[in-house]
Write a protein that holds these residues in place. Sequence first.
Motif, short mmCIF file in Angstrom:
data_model
loop_
_atom_site.label_atom_id
_atom_site.label_comp_id
_atom_site.label_asym_id
_atom_site.label_seq_id
_atom_site.Cartn_x
_atom_site.Cartn_y
_atom_site.Cartn_z
N GLU A 18 0.83 -1.20 0.00
CA GLU A 18 0.00 0.00 0.00
C GLU A 18 0.86 1.26 0.00
OE1 GLU A 18 -3.23 0.79 -0.42
OE2 GLU A 18 -3.28 -1.30 -1.07
N ALA A 19 1.96 1.24 0.76
CA ALA A 19 2.86 2.39 0.76
C ALA A 19 3.51 2.56 -0.62
CB ALA A 19 3.93 2.21 1.83
N LEU A 20 3.88 1.43 -1.25
CA LEU A 20 4.45 1.48 -2.59
C LEU A 20 3.45 2.08 -3.57
CD1 LEU A 20 6.73 0.62 -4.60
CD2 LEU A 20 5.53 -1.56 -4.81
N HIS A 21 2.20 1.64 -3.47
CA HIS A 21 1.16 2.13 -4.37
C HIS A 21 0.95 3.64 -4.20
CE1 HIS A 21 -2.52 2.31 -6.65
NE2 HIS A 21 -3.23 2.65 -5.59
N ARG A 22 0.93 4.11 -2.96
CA ARG A 22 0.71 5.54 -2.72
C ARG A 22 1.84 6.37 -3.33
NH1 ARG A 22 -1.03 3.64 2.36
NH2 ARG A 22 1.03 4.05 3.26
N GLN A 23 3.08 5.89 -3.18
CA GLN A 23 4.19 6.66 -3.75
C GLN A 23 4.18 6.63 -5.28
OE1 GLN A 23 8.07 6.93 -2.14
NE2 GLN A 23 7.55 5.88 -0.22
N LEU A 24 3.72 5.53 -5.85
CA LEU A 24 3.67 5.45 -7.31
C LEU A 24 2.58 6.35 -7.90
CD1 LEU A 24 4.32 1.63 -7.78
CD2 LEU A 24 5.81 3.51 -8.50
N LEU A 25 1.67 6.81 -7.08
CA LEU A 25 0.66 7.77 -7.54
C LEU A 25 1.16 9.21 -7.45
CD1 LEU A 25 -2.55 6.22 -5.92
CD2 LEU A 25 -1.90 6.17 -8.33
N LYS B 226 -11.49 -17.22 -15.91
CA LYS B 226 -10.48 -17.58 -14.89
C LYS B 226 -9.73 -16.34 -14.41
CE LYS B 226 -6.59 -19.17 -16.38
NZ LYS B 226 -5.58 -20.04 -17.01
N VAL B 227 -9.30 -15.52 -15.35
CA VAL B 227 -8.53 -14.32 -15.01
C VAL B 227 -9.35 -13.40 -14.10
CG1 VAL B 227 -7.57 -12.20 -15.98
CG2 VAL B 227 -7.04 -14.40 -17.04
N GLU B 228 -10.60 -13.17 -14.47
CA GLU B 228 -11.45 -12.29 -13.68
C GLU B 228 -11.76 -12.92 -12.32
OE1 GLU B 228 -11.97 -9.32 -14.35
OE2 GLU B 228 -11.75 -9.10 -16.52
N ALA B 229 -11.95 -14.23 -12.28
CA ALA B 229 -12.23 -14.89 -11.00
C ALA B 229 -11.03 -14.78 -10.07
CB ALA B 229 -12.59 -16.36 -11.24
N LEU B 230 -9.83 -14.90 -10.62
CA LEU B 230 -8.63 -14.74 -9.79
C LEU B 230 -8.54 -13.33 -9.22
CD1 LEU B 230 -6.01 -16.68 -11.95
CD2 LEU B 230 -6.94 -17.39 -9.75
N LEU B 231 -8.84 -12.33 -10.07
CA LEU B 231 -8.81 -10.95 -9.60
C LEU B 231 -9.87 -10.72 -8.52
CD1 LEU B 231 -7.79 -8.06 -9.71
CD2 LEU B 231 -9.27 -7.67 -11.70
N SER B 232 -11.03 -11.33 -8.69
CA SER B 232 -12.11 -11.14 -7.71
C SER B 232 -11.74 -11.70 -6.34
CB SER B 232 -13.40 -11.79 -8.20
OG SER B 232 -13.33 -13.20 -8.13
N ASP C 119 -5.88 -7.93 -1.77
CA ASP C 119 -5.31 -6.59 -1.77
C ASP C 119 -5.91 -5.70 -2.85
OD1 ASP C 119 -4.16 -7.98 -3.85
OD2 ASP C 119 -2.17 -7.07 -3.63
N ALA C 120 -6.84 -6.23 -3.65
CA ALA C 120 -7.54 -5.41 -4.65
C ALA C 120 -8.70 -4.67 -3.98
CB ALA C 120 -8.07 -6.28 -5.79
N ALA C 121 -9.05 -3.53 -4.52
CA ALA C 121 -10.14 -2.73 -3.96
C ALA C 121 -11.45 -3.52 -4.03
CB ALA C 121 -10.28 -1.42 -4.74
N PRO C 122 -12.33 -3.36 -3.04
CA PRO C 122 -13.60 -4.10 -3.04
C PRO C 122 -14.40 -3.91 -4.32
CG PRO C 122 -13.25 -3.07 -0.91
CD PRO C 122 -12.15 -2.57 -1.80
N ALA C 123 -14.45 -2.70 -4.83
CA ALA C 123 -15.21 -2.46 -6.06
C ALA C 123 -14.58 -3.20 -7.24
CB ALA C 123 -15.27 -0.96 -6.37
N THR C 124 -13.26 -3.25 -7.27
CA THR C 124 -12.56 -3.99 -8.33
C THR C 124 -12.88 -5.47 -8.25
OG1 THR C 124 -10.74 -2.39 -8.35
CG2 THR C 124 -10.28 -4.58 -9.23
#
Length: 520
Positions: free
Chosen positions: A4-11, A298-304, A308-313
Amino acid sequence: MDPEALHRQLLDPATYPEPTRHVDYRETHISRVYLTDSHAYKLKKPLKLGFLDYSTLDRREFFCAEEVRLNRRFAPDTYLGVATLNADHGMLRFNGKGPLIDYAVRMRRLPDDRMLDTLVERNAPDLPGEIARLAGHLAALFAALPPCRGGADGHAADVRANCEENLAQTLPVIGKPLSSEAHRLMAARTESELARLVPLFAAREAAGFVRDGHGDLHARNICMTDPVRVYDCIEFCRRFRVDDVAAELAFLLMDLEFRGRRDLAETFLARYRECAADPDLAALLPFYKSYRAWVRGKVEALLSGETDAAPATRAAAGERAAKYFNLALGYYVQPVLLLTAGLMGVGKSTLARALAETLGARLLRSDVIRKELAGLHRGRAQPDAFGAGLYAPAATARTYAEMQRQVETLLHRGCSVVVDASFARDADRQAFFALAAACGVPAWLLHLQCARDLALNRLDRRQAEGGDPSDGRRALFAPQAALFEPVAAGPRVIAIDSSADVNYNVQKIACRLLAGRDYP
């Protein structure tokens, strides 16, 4: 570093070597992409899955370099190279001087408004011409790729391995997006198709139709600039990338169909056939489209399932997964007539529309046909009393007669048909069943039911929104219910709880169709 810290800095725009006003962010199940005003930086997630291994820094560096090398075949001026991500005095910097944190693929950002998925979503007026241009471009692109041998045991063995792995990797997602029955039926149908097609796979490999291609050819990976830029090919697994050109085409065709644009898929295929001599597409495309849809599911099911993915995602990915799995099943459903039956407000039109999209069926809606016969615009409200005016028995009889006429024409053409109507009279149900039998096509009645309050609330909401062809409303519910003739249980009747998720019900119906004796 904490993700999460990495993600914030990359933004933070200060992380990037080029000036940018802001940073956009997109996520897939295996990567995160950060977009400045002019460039894109793609970082691979530190994952080890059955089909890829990004678990170490060295492997991520290697596959970043492979991604650049392979994609320069399709978009040479887009892929600029591999960038390092460094810790620089407490901040992150791409191509900085401090300790190495990770690697990223650095790309020139392509215009969002020319992405094919964006053009499809907004129904751009130049789409038909652009799709034809894309077909010619891909025909030339595939022709320029040298023929390639599959694995040590030949391409047919690779296809089988891909299918078996795909099915095995979807076993853990059985539940909400995928039922155990759907998985069982897909496994059985895949096995029978493999047995049927193995000689053709081998013949096409010998004839040079197997190429080291793209492997992930769908609308989101195509930018309709001049020239066309195809990007983001698979670098992590040669077996997924080396394939028959028919499999590449099938992915794009499936994707257009998933997006509700079978018309564009037909335009693309017609133009491609003009540009490339390939006599086997009709035999291969249903199999490959089903396989590709299952891959995307399969790809979408894995993402779901990624915590660490956002709930909406995750929620959106779960819904897409169910739709992809349903589409994969739908490619194996042979021509069929489906009739909805139920009171107003139970969700007949919602289910009928979803079924038509899944099966590639023609949709006939009684509300639309009734108003067309009366010379009325489909969206014009006609608040006649129950059984009067536009809804008098004579008008209803004309509507059902016209639907029968259209159904007969479509069944003779080899189309599947979904008829969205109340079918309140058993005589009408039997008449359509008899018509289907005369055409040599099986018919099924889908009896939708839900709680009265739910149906009434749906009617209220639809009436408040306006613009729908249906004139159903709360005041008409009880009169219709009083005259609705009971639906008898039978081998060709499927009871539907329409309070359940529509994708669940579509999958249930597709499974019944595939398990029926008319579908070997």
